[in-house]
Motif scaffolding. Structure first.
Motif, PDB file in Angstrom:
ATOM      1  N   ARG A 192       5.912 -62.364  16.273  1.00 32.40           N
ATOM      2  CA  ARG A 192       6.369 -63.743  16.431  1.00 32.40           C
ATOM      3  C   ARG A 192       5.417 -64.689  15.725  1.00 32.40           C
ATOM      4  NH1 ARG A 192       8.263 -66.781  22.002  1.00 32.40           N
ATOM      5  NH2 ARG A 192       8.660 -68.816  21.067  1.00 32.40           N
ATOM      6  N   ARG A 193       5.987 -65.542  14.902  1.00 32.77           N
ATOM      7  CA  ARG A 193       5.193 -66.562  14.221  1.00 32.77           C
ATOM      8  C   ARG A 193       5.110 -67.794  15.122  1.00 32.77           C
ATOM      9  NH1 ARG A 193       4.107 -67.755   8.812  1.00 32.77           N
ATOM     10  NH2 ARG A 193       5.580 -66.154   8.128  1.00 32.77           N
ATOM     11  N   ALA A 194       3.918 -68.098  15.561  1.00 30.35           N
ATOM     12  CA  ALA A 194       3.736 -69.256  16.428  1.00 30.35           C
ATOM     13  C   ALA A 194       3.623 -70.525  15.586  1.00 30.35           C
ATOM     14  CB  ALA A 194       2.480 -69.087  17.272  1.00 30.35           C
ATOM     15  N   PRO A 195       4.205 -71.618  16.043  1.00 27.73           N
ATOM     16  CA  PRO A 195       4.052 -72.875  15.301  1.00 27.73           C
ATOM     17  C   PRO A 195       2.602 -73.351  15.357  1.00 27.73           C
ATOM     18  CG  PRO A 195       5.024 -73.298  17.448  1.00 27.73           C
ATOM     19  CD  PRO A 195       4.962 -71.802  17.298  1.00 27.73           C
ATOM     20  N   ALA A 196       2.220 -74.176  14.432  1.00 28.99           N
ATOM     21  CA  ALA A 196       0.893 -74.788  14.499  1.00 28.99           C
ATOM     22  C   ALA A 196       0.754 -75.505  15.843  1.00 28.99           C
ATOM     23  CB  ALA A 196       0.699 -75.768  13.351  1.00 28.99           C
ATOM     24  N   TRP A 197      -0.457 -75.496  16.386  1.00 22.43           N
ATOM     25  CA  TRP A 197      -0.673 -76.040  17.727  1.00 22.43           C
ATOM     26  C   TRP A 197      -0.096 -77.444  17.868  1.00 22.43           C
ATOM     27  CZ3 TRP A 197      -3.635 -80.247  19.458  1.00 22.43           C
ATOM     28  CH2 TRP A 197      -3.833 -80.311  20.835  1.00 22.43           C
ATOM     29  N   GLU A 198      -0.326 -78.296  16.883  1.00 20.99           N
ATOM     30  CA  GLU A 198       0.118 -79.688  16.966  1.00 20.99           C
ATOM     31  C   GLU A 198       1.624 -79.849  16.768  1.00 20.99           C
ATOM     32  OE1 GLU A 198      -1.059 -78.907  12.677  1.00 20.99           O
ATOM     33  OE2 GLU A 198      -1.806 -78.412  14.699  1.00 20.99           O
ATOM     34  N   TRP A 230      -0.136 -75.140  25.364  1.00 21.84           N
ATOM     35  CA  TRP A 230      -0.971 -76.219  24.835  1.00 21.84           C
ATOM     36  C   TRP A 230      -2.445 -75.992  25.146  1.00 21.84           C
ATOM     37  CZ3 TRP A 230       0.149 -79.963  21.470  1.00 21.84           C
ATOM     38  CH2 TRP A 230       1.506 -80.262  21.239  1.00 21.84           C
ATOM     39  N   PHE A 231      -2.736 -75.618  26.386  1.00 17.51           N
ATOM     40  CA  PHE A 231      -4.119 -75.515  26.829  1.00 17.51           C
ATOM     41  C   PHE A 231      -4.730 -74.142  26.541  1.00 17.51           C
ATOM     42  CE2 PHE A 231      -7.183 -76.410  30.572  1.00 17.51           C
ATOM     43  CZ  PHE A 231      -7.986 -77.204  29.770  1.00 17.51           C
ATOM     44  N   HIS A 232      -3.875 -73.112  26.420  1.00 17.14           N
ATOM     45  CA  HIS A 232      -4.346 -71.748  26.167  1.00 17.14           C
ATOM     46  C   HIS A 232      -3.656 -71.165  24.929  1.00 17.14           C
ATOM     47  CE1 HIS A 232      -5.944 -71.954  30.259  1.00 17.14           C
ATOM     48  NE2 HIS A 232      -4.727 -72.112  30.745  1.00 17.14           N
ATOM     49  N   PRO A 233      -3.765 -71.802  23.776  1.00 13.05           N
ATOM     50  CA  PRO A 233      -3.034 -71.312  22.597  1.00 13.05           C
ATOM     51  C   PRO A 233      -3.492 -69.941  22.131  1.00 13.05           C
ATOM     52  CG  PRO A 233      -4.617 -73.003  21.963  1.00 13.05           C
ATOM     53  CD  PRO A 233      -4.578 -72.998  23.451  1.00 13.05           C
TER      54      PRO A 233
END
Length: 340
Positions: A16-22, A194-197
């Motif tokens: 799975r490709r995760a989106p950039a954190w922001e 958000w807090f544990h990326p």
């Protein structure tokens, strides 16, 4: 492709490709303060029977040394009798106040290291035992004066996978907050990605207490979530889980679908300081009980002594963040600035 238990075998890992954190979808609108506060209030109203978790069964009370813990401002000492059963009571020697946690156990009897007063677990010289319960993973002690509730004969122990088919590990940390701040953290699943990326990808809350999130809501006053646990790089393990609070100081996450279905993570918040302390301290005692119906899991059970430190390390990294959350919540509450 083989089938077991009537299901097709599927690999546990996904790419799975995760989106950039922001660029994640914001969750602050869904994480409504009133919803979290309501769940916390209902949890706080549930009976505990005055039982408090003090530590892991493996670590509490060896045959030679007692175990000491301060709970709700009360010193408590625990030790193993000759048959391996637990004894517990006040940690202050009734003679001249020696700290019994520093004493010795000889043939199941606790000998005070100041003057040799011998305690076998029964009443003696004003020393009265506390009820204690060993559930095989955690040890609980009942403190009626501290709890102030109607006492129960045993604690409410969450349903767990059978011990013979599971691997368990217990992690403990201490924070400057109250138990409710720890519980509130666990009743806010929206902060996960958000807090544990580094640990979670794509966490979605599918159901909330009372049906707030539609048909996915859990009927037992729980939060139903869908999340992928990061393994390495883009490899993740997707699961569905439910968070419930069976008592005022306990939150349980149970995996209901996906890899490790039936596994649980129990978070127990034990106050170390007395109620109303100016600088409260709370111990987080978290038990991870992992299970799987995969054939290879037998190897994991065999390697449990090697796995437990890894499991504790994973919990420790998450709790470095989550204790910061809980401590921040208490700091704001204690100064009248908490917006929730």
């Amino acid at each position: 492709m083989s089938a077991r238990h009537g299901r097709s075998w599927t690999p546990p890992l996904r790419v799975r490709r995760a989106p950039a954190w922001e660029r994640q979808a914001p969750t602050w609108r869904e994480a409504r303060p009133g919803l979290i506060a309501g769940a916390l209030e209902r949890a706080s109203a549930r009976p505990s029977g005055n039982w408090y978790v003090v530590g892991a069964s493996r670590e509490v009370g060896s045959r030679e040394r007692p175990y000491g813990r301060t709970v709700a401002g009360e010193e408590v000492v625990l030790w193993r009798a000759g048959d391996g059963s637990l004894r517990a009571g006040p940690g202050v020697c009734p003679h001249l106040g020696a700290p019994l946690r520093d004493s010795r156990v000889v043939c199941g009897t606790l000998l005070c290291h100041w003057h040799g007063l011998a305690l076998n677990g029964g009443p003696l010289a004003g020393w009265e035992p506390y009820p204690v319960y060993d559930d095989g993973v955690l040890v609980w002690v009942r403190l009626d004066a501290a709890g102030g509730e109607r006492a129960s004969g045993r604690p409410v122990v969450p349903v767990r996978p059978e011990a013979g088919g599971a691997v368990e590990a217990v992690f403990t940390a201490v924070g400057r907050c109250e138990p409710e701040d720890v519980v509130a953290n666990r009743l806010d699943p929206w902060h996960g990605s958000w807090f544990h990326p580094y640990a979670f990808v794509g966490l979605k809350v599918l159901g909330t207490p009372g049906g707030d999130a539609g048909e996915g809501a859990d009927a037992d006053d729980g939060f139903t979530v869908e999340v992928s646990f990061k393994v390495a790089g883009r490899l993740v393990v997707p699961v569905r889980a439910v968070f419930t609070a069976p008592g005022p100081r306990t939150v349980v996450m149970r995996i209901t679908e996906g890899e490790g279905a039936g596994s649980v993570v129990e978070t127990h918040a034990t106050p170390l300081t007395a109620p109303g302390a100016a600088e409260p301290r709370t111990a987080v005692v978290e038990a991870v009980v992992a299970a799987s119906d995969r054939r290879g899991f037998a190897l994991a059970r065999a390697a449990a002594p090697l796995l437990r430190p890894l499991m504790r390390g994973t919990a420790g990294r998450l709790w470095r963040d989550d204790l910061a959350y809980a401590e921040r919540r208490w700091a704001l509450r204690s100064t009248g600035r908490f917006p929730g």
